[in-house]
Design a protein around this motif. Structure first.
Motif, PDB file in Angstrom:
ATOM      1  N   LEU A  62      -2.206  13.995  -3.461  1.00 49.17           N
ATOM      2  CA  LEU A  62      -2.216  13.507  -4.845  1.00 49.17           C
ATOM      3  C   LEU A  62      -0.856  13.046  -5.358  1.00 49.17           C
ATOM      4  O   LEU A  62      -0.788  12.117  -6.155  1.00 49.17           O
ATOM      5  N   ASP A  63       0.232  13.686  -4.944  1.00 43.45           N
ATOM      6  CA  ASP A  63       1.539  13.226  -5.434  1.00 43.45           C
ATOM      7  C   ASP A  63       1.846  11.822  -4.902  1.00 43.45           C
ATOM      8  O   ASP A  63       2.361  10.971  -5.628  1.00 43.45           O
ATOM      9  N   ARG A  64       1.528  11.595  -3.628  1.00 42.02           N
ATOM     10  CA  ARG A  64       1.772  10.271  -3.070  1.00 42.02           C
ATOM     11  C   ARG A  64       0.856   9.232  -3.711  1.00 42.02           C
ATOM     12  O   ARG A  64       1.296   8.131  -4.073  1.00 42.02           O
ATOM     13  N   VAL A  65      -0.413   9.596  -3.871  1.00 37.95           N
ATOM     14  CA  VAL A  65      -1.352   8.666  -4.514  1.00 37.95           C
ATOM     15  C   VAL A  65      -0.897   8.394  -5.955  1.00 37.95           C
ATOM     16  O   VAL A  65      -0.990   7.269  -6.449  1.00 37.95           O
ATOM     17  N   ALA A  66      -0.368   9.432  -6.609  1.00 32.26           N
ATOM     18  CA  ALA A  66       0.152   9.244  -7.972  1.00 32.26           C
ATOM     19  C   ALA A  66       1.319   8.261  -7.962  1.00 32.26           C
ATOM     20  O   ALA A  66       1.440   7.398  -8.844  1.00 32.26           O
ATOM     21  N   GLY A  67       2.177   8.366  -6.964  1.00 31.64           N
ATOM     22  CA  GLY A  67       3.310   7.441  -6.852  1.00 31.64           C
ATOM     23  C   GLY A  67       2.836   6.009  -6.688  1.00 31.64           C
ATOM     24  O   GLY A  67       3.354   5.080  -7.328  1.00 31.64           O
ATOM     25  N   ALA A  68       1.823   5.823  -5.834  1.00 35.27           N
ATOM     26  CA  ALA A  68       1.286   4.473  -5.631  1.00 35.27           C
ATOM     27  C   ALA A  68       0.581   3.983  -6.902  1.00 35.27           C
ATOM     28  O   ALA A  68       0.581   2.788  -7.201  1.00 35.27           O
ATOM     29  N   THR A  69      -0.005   4.914  -7.651  1.00 34.23           N
ATOM     30  CA  THR A  69      -0.657   4.543  -8.916  1.00 34.23           C
ATOM     31  C   THR A  69       0.383   4.050  -9.913  1.00 34.23           C
ATOM     32  O   THR A  69       0.167   3.058 -10.624  1.00 34.23           O
ATOM     33  N   VAL A  70       1.519   4.725  -9.973  1.00 35.98           N
ATOM     34  CA  VAL A  70       2.606   4.272 -10.854  1.00 35.98           C
ATOM     35  C   VAL A  70       3.085   2.890 -10.414  1.00 35.98           C
ATOM     36  O   VAL A  70       3.306   1.993 -11.238  1.00 35.98           O
ATOM     37  N   ALA A  71       3.212   2.701  -9.090  1.00 39.31           N
ATOM     38  CA  ALA A  71       3.623   1.395  -8.577  1.00 39.31           C
ATOM     39  C   ALA A  71       2.626   0.324  -9.013  1.00 39.31           C
ATOM     40  O   ALA A  71       3.008  -0.770  -9.445  1.00 39.31           O
ATOM     41  N   GLY A  72       1.339   0.641  -8.906  1.00 35.65           N
ATOM     42  CA  GLY A  72       0.306  -0.303  -9.323  1.00 35.65           C
ATOM     43  C   GLY A  72       0.362  -0.575 -10.816  1.00 35.65           C
ATOM     44  O   GLY A  72       0.241  -1.722 -11.259  1.00 35.65           O
ATOM     45  N   HIS A  73       0.562   0.484 -11.587  1.00 37.20           N
ATOM     46  CA  HIS A  73       0.690   0.330 -13.041  1.00 37.20           C
ATOM     47  C   HIS A  73       1.850  -0.618 -13.368  1.00 37.20           C
ATOM     48  O   HIS A  73       1.745  -1.444 -14.280  1.00 37.20           O
ATOM     49  N   LEU A  74       2.919  -0.520 -12.610  1.00 36.51           N
ATOM     50  CA  LEU A  74       4.103  -1.333 -12.912  1.00 36.51           C
ATOM     51  C   LEU A  74       3.897  -2.821 -12.635  1.00 36.51           C
ATOM     52  O   LEU A  74       4.468  -3.656 -13.323  1.00 36.51           O
ATOM     53  N   ILE A  75       3.083  -3.161 -11.624  1.00 30.30           N
ATOM     54  CA  ILE A  75       2.939  -4.592 -11.303  1.00 30.30           C
ATOM     55  C   ILE A  75       1.636  -5.200 -11.799  1.00 30.30           C
ATOM     56  O   ILE A  75       1.460  -6.415 -11.720  1.00 30.30           O
ATOM     57  N   GLU A  76       0.727  -4.385 -12.343  1.00 30.97           N
ATOM     58  CA  GLU A  76      -0.610  -4.916 -12.643  1.00 30.97           C
ATOM     59  C   GLU A  76      -0.579  -5.991 -13.732  1.00 30.97           C
ATOM     60  O   GLU A  76      -1.509  -6.789 -13.817  1.00 30.97           O
TER      61      GLU A  76
END
Lengths: 118, 465
Positions: B202-216
Motif C-alpha cells: 500500500l505505501d508503494r501504491v500510495a506513492g504511485a497514486t500521488v504520482a498519478g494525482h500530480l500528472i492527471e
C-alpha cells in the motif's frame, strides 16, 4: 519601522494558492515558503476567518486541514458551488480570491517580491 | 536496481491540446506509458446523448485522432503504452475505432485492451428501491436519497482502480481503453506492472497514486494555473508532465527538456493540494493515501522529488459518479462600454429578468454578473472601484426545469442592443443557446456489486472489423 512592527498585507504577498471543485463544495489550498510564515497563517487564517471572507458565496461551512510537512493549509468550503449558473461554477477563481485576505505581518517577515508575479 | 517507471500525461481534460501526445513521444520516445484523461464529472452524460443518437458512439472521439498521430511512432518501433479513459460509456466501440484507425495508418499489429464493467446504472436502479441497500447511494454531498433523482438518472459509473488495467497490460495490451476509472489509477497501473508490485503493497501504491494525482491534470503541474503564472517561461510551448516513479514509490516530477513551463517545488506543491479534500484520507480505489508525510524536494532543472506517501487499504466500496437531468440552462454576454458601466450592466440584467418573469416564467436560478467588476467571486472584498470602471462584460445566466422558460430568456437578452445603454456592444454570438443541464450525483456502491471486465481487441493489418 522596527522588525516586529506589523502591517496589514494581502495573503498573496506571502502565500500561493490553488482551487478547484469538490462536488458542490470547493477545495482551496494555500502554502507559504517558511516556518515563521506558516506559524503566522496557521494562527490567522482560521476556518472561521475563511468562512467569513467567502460568506457572500453562501458558504455552508469550512473545514481546515493542516499539512505542516508542506507548510500548507487546505480548506474545503461546503456548498459554495451549488449554483450552476455562475461563471466560476468550478471554483477555479477562489485561489486568487483567498489571496486577498488581509494578514497582519511583522515587518521582518515581509518578502521583497510578490509571489503573484512581477 | 530496477530503473524507474517513466509515465507521461498528454491530456489533462477533454479539450486539451490534441497534438501533445505525438509531441511528447517525439521528445521522450522511451516513456513506459502515456496517460490521457478525457472524463470530467459530467462528461459521461454528454456521451450518453451521443450514444442515444448512435449506439456505436458514446466515447471521446478525439482520442481516435490521437491514436492515429501515434501510428508512425509505433511503426518505427516505439514501445510506449497508451492508457486512457476515453472509452467513456463505450470502451469497446472506442477500441474498435482505434484499431481500425491503426490498420488504416499502417501500424504494426497491436493489441488494444478494453476495461469496462464500470457502468452500474442498472445496479443502481435495482438497489434504489431496496431500503437499506440504497443507503450508500445517497448523495455524498447533500445526504439526499437516490429516489429524489431516480427517474432522471442518465449515467452511473463506478470509479474502477488499477487492477483491471494491470491485467490488460499483462495480457499484452499496448493500448488500454477504459470507461470510468479513478484518474490516478491510469498511472498506478503501468507502475505496478513495471515493478511487478502486489496491489496490497500500500505505501508503494500510495506513492504511485500521488504520482498519478500530480500528472492527471496535464500542464497544471508544469506551470499552468500557477499563482505566479506571469513568471512562467515560454508558456506557449508549455511541456506536458512526466513522473519517474522509483521502486520505493517515490517519484520525480519533470517535463521534457526544451519545452516551456516550469517544474519546481512551488508548481508541484500547488498541484499536490489540488482538489484533495482531507489530506490524511485521499480516497482512491487502489489505496487510501495520507499526504501528511510527503516531502517535496527541488532538484533543479525542472526536477522535483516527492516522497513519503503512506497508504492504507481502500474503502470497501467504489465511488460512483452518477449524473441526472436537471432542466435547461442558457447564458449570454454583452459588453458595456462607457461611464457608470457597472451600474448600466446591473440595470440591463434586471430588465431581462423582469421581462422573462412578466411573461410568466419565474426561473429557478438566475445570475447577473458584471465581469471586470469582481463578480466572478461575488461579494468577496477586492480592490476594484466599481463606480470608476469604463467597461464591464454583462453576463446573464439562467436555469429552469422548463425549456420554454429558458428559451424565453434567450429571446429577451439581445433586444438590449437597441434599447439598452449607449456603448452596449459585442453581440456577434447572437441569441444564447439553450443546453440541457446534467448534474453530478456522487455516491457509493459495494465493491462486490461491481464486476470489472477486461477484453482484448486485435488491431492487425488484416482486421476487417
Amino acid at each position: 519601522m522596527r522588525p516586529n512592527d506589523t502591517s496589514t498585507v494581502q495573503l498573496g504577498r506571502i502565500a500561493r494558492a490553488r482551487s478547484g471543485d469538490k462536488g458542490t463544495g470547493a477545495n482551496v489550498g494555500v502554502f507559504v515558503p517558511s516556518d515563521d510564515l506558516y506559524a503566522l497563517v496557521r494562527e490567522q487564517l482560521t476556518a472561521d476567518r475563511v468562512a467569513d471572507f467567502f460568506r457572500p458565496l453562501g458558504v455552508a461551512g469550512v473545514t481546515r486541514y493542516e499539512l505542516p510537512n508542506l507548510r500548507a493549509l487546505n480548506f474545503v468550503l461546503k456548498g459554495v458551488l451549488g449554483r450552476i449558473t455562475r461563471v466560476d461554477a468550478q471554483g477555479k477563481a477562489l485561489g486568487q480570491a483567498i489571496l486577498e485576505v488581509p494578514i497582519e505581518l511583522p515587518a521582518r517577515l515581509l518578502p521583497s517580491n510578490d509571489p503573484r508575479g512581477s | 536496481m530496477t530503473r524507474p517507471a517513466r509515465i507521461g500525461n498528454a491530456q489533462g481534460f477533454w479539450g486539451d491540446r490534441g497534438d501533445a501526445a505525438a509531441e511528447l513521444l517525439a521528445r521522450e520516445p522511451g516513456l513506459d506509458a502515456l496517460t490521457l484523461d478525457y472524463l470530467a464529472e459530467v462528461s459521461l452524460s454528454i456521451l450518453a446523448l451521443q450514444r442515444d443518437r448512435d449506439p456505436a458512439l458514446g466515447y471521446a472521439r478525439d482520442v481516435v485522432e490521437v491514436v492515429r498521430s501515434l501510428a508512425p511512432y509505433w511503426r518505427d518501433g516505439g514501445a510506449c503504452r497508451l492508457i486512457t479513459n476515453a472509452g467513456g460509456l463505450n470502451p469497446e466501440g472506442c477500441a474498435r475505432a482505434c484499431a481500425e484507425e491503426l490498420r488504416q495508418a499502417g501500424a504494426p499489429p497491436m493489441t488494444v485492451g478494453v476495461v469496462d464493467g464500470d457502468d452500474v446504472l442498472a445496479t443502481v436502479r435495482d438497489l434504489a428501491g431496496l431500503g437499506e441497500a440504497a443507503d450508500p447511494l445517497r448523495n455524498l454531498d447533500t445526504g439526499e436519497p437516490i429516489a429524489t433523482v431516480l427517474d432522471r438518472l442518465v449515467t452511473a459509473n463506478a470509479y474502477l482502480g488499477a487492477a483491471p488495467i494491470v491485467e490488460a497490460l499483462n495480457r499484452g495490451a499496448q493500448i488500454v481503453i477504459t470507461g470510468r476509472v479513478a484518474d490516478p489509477s491510469l498511472t498506478v497501473a503501468p507502475v505496478v506492472r513495471h515493478f511487478g508490485w502486489d496491489l496490497n503493497d500500500l505505501d508503494r501504491v500510495a506513492g504511485a497514486t500521488v504520482a498519478g494525482h500530480l500528472i492527471e491534470c496535464g500542464t497544471q503541474v508544469t506551470g499552468g494555473i500557477a499563482t505566479d503564472w506571469l513568471d512562467i517561461p515560454d508558456p506557449a510551448h508549455i511541456g506536458f508532465p512526466i513522473v519517474e516513479v522509483d521502486a520505493d514509490g517515490s517519484c520525480v516530477v519533470t517535463k521534457p527538456p526544451g519545452t516551456g513551463g516550469r517544474v519546481d517545488a512551488r508548481t508541484v506543491t500547488e498541484q499536490l493540494l489540488y482538489e484533495i479534500g482531507d489530506p490524511d484520507n485521499y480516497l482512491s480505489p487502489d489505496a487510501t493515501v495520507s499526504f501528511l508525510g510527503l516531502s517535496v524536494e527541488d532538484l533543479g532543472s525542472d526536477r522535483v522529488r516527492v516522497r513519503g506517501a503512506q497508504g492504507r487499504p481502500a474503502p470497501p466500496s467504489y465511488k460512483v459518479s452518477a449524473t441526472y437531468r436537471d432542466g435547461y440552462r442558457a447564458q449570454g454576454m454583452l459588453t458595456i462600454y462607457g461611464r457608470h458601466a457597472a451600474a448600466k450592466a446591473s440595470r440591463c440584467g434586471e430588465i431581462v429578468l423582469w421581462r422573462v418573469r412578466e411573461a410568466g416564467y419565474p426561473l429557478r436560478e438566475v445570475t447577473v454578473e458584471r465581469l471586470g467588476a469582481g463578480d466572478a467571486v461575488p461579494g468577496v472584498p477586492s480592490s476594484v472601484d466599481r463606480d470608476a470602471l469604463m467597461e464591464v462584460v454583462l453576463r446573464v445566466a439562467v436555469a429552469d426545469p422548463s425549456r420554454e422558460a429558458v428559451e424565453r430568456f434567450s429571446k429577451e437578452l439581445m433586444p438590449l442592443i437597441t434599447s439598452g445603454p449607449q456603448g452596449i456592444t459585442g453581440y456577434s454570438e447572437g441569441r444564447p443557446r439553450v443546453h440541457p443541464v446534467f448534474r453530478y450525483w456522487p455516491s457509493l456502491v459495494d465493491c462486490d456489486r461491481v464486476r470489472p471486465r477486461v477484453t482484448l481487441v486485435e488491431a492487425t493489418a488484416d482486421a476487417t472489423e
